[in-house]
Design a protein around this motif. Structure first.
Motif, PDB file in Angstrom:
ATOM      1  N   HIS A 152       0.885  -1.163   0.000  1.00  0.00           N
ATOM      2  CA  HIS A 152       0.000   0.000   0.000  1.00  0.00           C
ATOM      3  C   HIS A 152       0.924   1.214   0.000  1.00  0.00           C
ATOM      4  O   HIS A 152       1.911   1.254   0.742  1.00  0.00           O
ATOM      5  CB  HIS A 152      -0.873  -0.081   1.261  1.00  0.00           C
ATOM      6  N   HIS A 153       0.608   2.188  -0.853  1.00  0.00           N
ATOM      7  CA  HIS A 153       1.509   3.322  -1.082  1.00  0.00           C
ATOM      8  C   HIS A 153       1.964   4.009   0.226  1.00  0.00           C
ATOM      9  O   HIS A 153       3.157   4.128   0.494  1.00  0.00           O
ATOM     10  CB  HIS A 153       0.795   4.316  -1.997  1.00  0.00           C
ATOM     11  N   HIS A 154       1.008   4.438   1.033  1.00  0.00           N
ATOM     12  CA  HIS A 154       1.388   5.157   2.262  1.00  0.00           C
ATOM     13  C   HIS A 154       2.028   4.245   3.286  1.00  0.00           C
ATOM     14  O   HIS A 154       2.912   4.657   4.031  1.00  0.00           O
ATOM     15  CB  HIS A 154       0.179   5.892   2.862  1.00  0.00           C
TER      16      HIS A 154
ATOM     17  N   SER B 243       3.946   1.788   2.498  1.00  0.00           N
ATOM     18  CA  SER B 243       5.327   1.617   2.027  1.00  0.00           C
ATOM     19  C   SER B 243       6.186   2.807   2.468  1.00  0.00           C
ATOM     20  O   SER B 243       7.316   2.634   2.917  1.00  0.00           O
ATOM     21  CB  SER B 243       5.377   1.494   0.505  1.00  0.00           C
ATOM     22  N   HIS B 244       5.627   4.040   2.336  1.00  0.00           N
ATOM     23  CA  HIS B 244       6.351   5.218   2.829  1.00  0.00           C
ATOM     24  C   HIS B 244       6.615   5.084   4.335  1.00  0.00           C
ATOM     25  O   HIS B 244       7.729   5.320   4.805  1.00  0.00           O
ATOM     26  CB  HIS B 244       5.506   6.486   2.637  1.00  0.00           C
ATOM     27  N   ALA B 245       5.550   4.733   5.072  1.00  0.00           N
ATOM     28  CA  ALA B 245       5.663   4.661   6.539  1.00  0.00           C
ATOM     29  C   ALA B 245       6.698   3.610   6.939  1.00  0.00           C
ATOM     30  O   ALA B 245       7.511   3.828   7.847  1.00  0.00           O
ATOM     31  CB  ALA B 245       4.304   4.336   7.152  1.00  0.00           C
TER      32      ALA B 245
ATOM     33  N   LEU C  52       3.296  12.377   4.589  1.00  0.00           N
ATOM     34  CA  LEU C  52       2.560  13.431   3.876  1.00  0.00           C
ATOM     35  C   LEU C  52       3.092  13.471   2.457  1.00  0.00           C
ATOM     36  O   LEU C  52       4.296  13.630   2.250  1.00  0.00           O
ATOM     37  CB  LEU C  52       2.808  14.786   4.549  1.00  0.00           C
ATOM     38  N   ASP C  53       2.199  13.312   1.474  1.00  0.00           N
ATOM     39  CA  ASP C  53       2.664  13.403   0.087  1.00  0.00           C
ATOM     40  C   ASP C  53       1.562  13.951  -0.803  1.00  0.00           C
ATOM     41  O   ASP C  53       0.578  14.510  -0.288  1.00  0.00           O
ATOM     42  CB  ASP C  53       3.223  12.053  -0.415  1.00  0.00           C
ATOM     43  N   GLY C  54       1.711  13.827  -2.123  1.00  0.00           N
ATOM     44  CA  GLY C  54       0.683  14.286  -3.050  1.00  0.00           C
ATOM     45  C   GLY C  54      -0.514  13.366  -2.934  1.00  0.00           C
ATOM     46  O   GLY C  54      -1.508  13.669  -2.288  1.00  0.00           O
TER      47      GLY C  54
ATOM     48  N   GLY D 185      10.720  10.460  -1.229  1.00  0.00           N
ATOM     49  CA  GLY D 185       9.834  10.423  -2.389  1.00  0.00           C
ATOM     50  C   GLY D 185       9.425   8.981  -2.682  1.00  0.00           C
ATOM     51  O   GLY D 185       9.713   8.063  -1.897  1.00  0.00           O
ATOM     52  N   ASP D 186       8.787   8.777  -3.839  1.00  0.00           N
ATOM     53  CA  ASP D 186       8.243   7.449  -4.127  1.00  0.00           C
ATOM     54  C   ASP D 186       9.303   6.365  -4.338  1.00  0.00           C
ATOM     55  O   ASP D 186       9.019   5.183  -4.136  1.00  0.00           O
ATOM     56  CB  ASP D 186       7.295   7.514  -5.327  1.00  0.00           C
ATOM     57  N   ALA D 187      10.529   6.757  -4.732  1.00  0.00           N
ATOM     58  CA  ALA D 187      11.581   5.745  -4.901  1.00  0.00           C
ATOM     59  C   ALA D 187      11.817   5.019  -3.580  1.00  0.00           C
ATOM     60  O   ALA D 187      12.044   3.807  -3.547  1.00  0.00           O
ATOM     61  CB  ALA D 187      12.871   6.389  -5.399  1.00  0.00           C
TER      62      ALA D 187
HETATM   63 FE   LIG Z   1       4.109   9.024  -2.385  1.00  0.00          FE
END
Ligand SMILES: [Fe+2]
Length: 610
Positions: free
Chosen positions: A133-135, A137-139, A156-158, A340-342
């Motif tokens: 899941h995108h967020h 993965s960031h977390a 926090l992102d776009g 960022g997303d990378a």
């Molecule tokens: Fe993102």
């Protein structure tokens, strides 16, 4: 068959694709595809990154136990569809355009990915493929490598699938999401809308907007809060979609937005930056800081956490990060350098290890990022061969001599390309693919900007300072190894104390290190540590011995619009295409004056300006 458990993380098809490998839970390598393809923010399948990762670990794809993708395409599709329906018939053409891409590539992502992976292993076992899941993965990228047992994790992102802001709590190897804000209410998209309004490119110009902010006065803050955003005490907010067009148009904002502020969208090619746009930049920066502060402090109170981890594009706003530190809301703050997303490629791989496989987590005192030096490196033999092939004139010397000579060149005002060891993961150069200069020289800022980076003169440079000296130069009492914190230059080092926000005053010294002192006396600091980067530490120590100044100017080794250099070949081309005076790669040193002048290249128009 290898007895190691390997997990590969992949981020792709949105922006900034990348790949990460972890071995038995330890981070082995992480790299962004743009560095190989030389296309900035390249979003294609990271085939080059994957080849590099497998080759350097000497394994094949069949040795990998799990391949994890960083988000869920179906949820993203659902968001696009619902957004279109909510705004229909507005945005029909945009919808059709994006649907063509979605139906061709993204909706059937599983099969697209499988096709790519089969190129690396014809018997690729499809059951190994996971979708994160995108967020989350960031977390995961923010919490799992952090030095904390327990932490609040704010992303926090776009936008990812639906989430635009999430709060999670991390405890040992567990990560639990507790709060979520959804599209179209997004701090990242709000900031990007203003980036667009000020004539900068969305997804890359946000940094410029932040750099521009100190030149302005935040006089539009109230108007923004009154009309555009309904901000609650806990940091959650609602954006009035009447002013934004990103839900249904190709642009971020339109006429309504222009009417509100009384000026048109700035044309990117406009040379002049008027006071109006600087005031706009200052205003949105202030609102952003307020939102971030409200989100983190209300969650800190609610969940009683002393440690904070941050990720997502907004975590690259080092001014806002600096404010969190300054206000001492948390005892400790750790920010993922590849926010960022990378960075999601790393996050999703770690998430499989700790969450899916329920493997324990042993935080390190520093962190598990190895200084973010996680990309390719080159042997002396490879560097020599590459330089010979490029037709370079070079000297090879013991590293001790290289360091003495480089420090001397820097102290005499030369701009130096500095290339050592493993390439950095994330958008910042941290001393392995860097352009360096003398921070004491008042001309360094405009010279590096205009003649070497080919970019706007207002953009400040960052200092890389020996960690043991940071307290005597900046009001910062924590480490900042990833250049993600802005801190004020110590009063004692300032030569005048009146803030001048006039662009014409760029070359007027404000401190004894003018090249890194912004108009508001702030600086984006990198602390350099002997343990994570002994070579860079040695170089700055030598510069300090020579000048009594324990820092150098550090900017990424590239020109405007170009991805950071990856290989010795890229470095030599950039050296010959700019006004860099000296290039150091490993134990090799090259002087511009000694090079074959026929090899000079016109570099200025090679990359699309960002
Ligand atoms: Fe993102």
């Amino acid at each position: 068959m290898s007895s190691n458990i390997y997990i590969l993380g992949i981020s792709a098809y949105y922006h900034d694709s990348g790949a990460s490998l972890i071995r038995n839970g330890e981070i082995v390598s992480s790299v962004q595809e743009e560095r190989f393809t030389r296309v900035k923010h390249d979003a294609s399948f990271p085939a080059n990154s994957l080849s590099y990762i497998l080759e350097q670990e000497n394994i094949g794809l069949s040795d990998i136990s799990y391949v994890a993708f960083y988000d869920k395409p179906f949820l993203k599709f659902e968001r696009l569809l619902e957004t279109y329906l909510a705004f229909a018939p507005r945005g029909f053409w945009t919808f059709c355009q994006s649907m063509t891409v979605w139906i061709k590539e993204k909706l059937f992502l599983r099969s697209v990915l499988e096709k790519e992976l089969v190129k690396f292993d014809s018997d690729f076992d499809k059951t190994k493929l996971f979708f994160g899941h995108h967020h989350r993965s960031h977390a995961a990228s923010a919490f799992f490598p952090s030095p904390f047992e327990d932490a609040l994790v704010v992303v926090l992102d776009g936008v990812g699938e639906w989430s635009t802001a999430t709060v999670s709590v991390g405890h040992k190897n567990k990560l639990t999401m507790i709060k979520e804000l959804k599209f179209p209410h997004s701090l990242g998209l709000l900031y990007s809308s203003f980036t667009y309004y000020c004539g900068f490119k969305v997804n890359s110009g946000e940094y410029k907007l932040m750099g521009l902010a100190p030149y302005g006065e935040p006089i539009y803050t109230d108007l923004i809060k009154e009309k555009l955003i309904d901000l609650k005490e806990d940091g959650s907010f609602w954006l009035d979609q009447n002013y934004f067009t990103y839900c249904y148009g190709l642009a971020m904002v339109g006429k309504q937005f222009e009417d509100l502020f009384g000026q048109p969208i700035r044309r990117p090619e406009d040379e002049n930056m008027s006071q109006f746009y600087m005031d706009i930049a200052a205003s949105i920066q202030k609102v952003t800081e307020e939102i971030v502060e409200k989100v983190v402090s209300s969650a800190a109170k609610e969940y009683g956490q002393k440690n904070l981890c941050l990720a997502g594009g907004v975590a690259l706003n080092c001014v806002s990060n600096g404010k969190i530190i300054e206000k001492k809301i948390f005892k400790n703050v750790w920010i993922q350098p590849a926010s960022g997303d990378a960075g999601c490629a790393l996050g999703v791989a770690l998430d499989v290890w700790h969450s899916y496989l329920d493997q324990p987590r042993d935080p390190l005192k520093t962190d598990k990022m190895s200084g973010s030096y996680l990309g390719p490196e080159y042997t002396e033999k490879e560097i020599r061969e590459s330089l010979i092939k490029s037709g370079a004139i070079f000297d090879e010397k013991p590293f001790k001599k290289i360091v003495t000579e480089t420090a001397e060149f820097l102290s005499k005002g030369n701009a130096v390309g500095w290339f050592q060891g493993k390439m950095e993961f994330g958008p910042r150069s941290l001393g392995n693919r860097s352009i360096l200069g003398d921070p004491r020289d008042p001309k360094t800022q405009s010279r590096l900007n205009l003649k070497i980076k080919f970019r706007e003169s207002f953009r400040p440079f960052a200092p890389s300072i020996l960690s043991e000296h940071v307290k005597s130069w900046f009001r910062l009492d924590c480490d900042s190894p990833y250049m993600l914190l802005v801190a004020p230059v110590d009063e004692k080092k300032r030569t005048k104390n009146v803030r001048s926000a006039d662009l014409k005053d760029i070359n007027h010294a404000r401190s004894s290190v003018p090249a890194i002192t912004h108009v508001d006396f702030s600086a984006r600091v990198q602390t350099v540590h002997k343990e994570t980067n002994p070579k860079f530490h040695k170089l700055i120590s030598e510069f300090y011995a020579l000048t009594s100044c324990p820092m150098v100017v550090n900017t990424s080794f590239n020109v405007r619009g170009e991805p950071i250099v990856l290989s010795p070949e890229d470095a030599f081309r950039c050296f010959m295409g700019t006004n860099l005076d000296v290039l150091v790669i490993g134990n090799f040193i090259l002087k511009k004056t000694e090079q074959d002048q026929d090899l000079l290249v016109n570099y200025l128009n090679e990359f699309e300006l960002d």
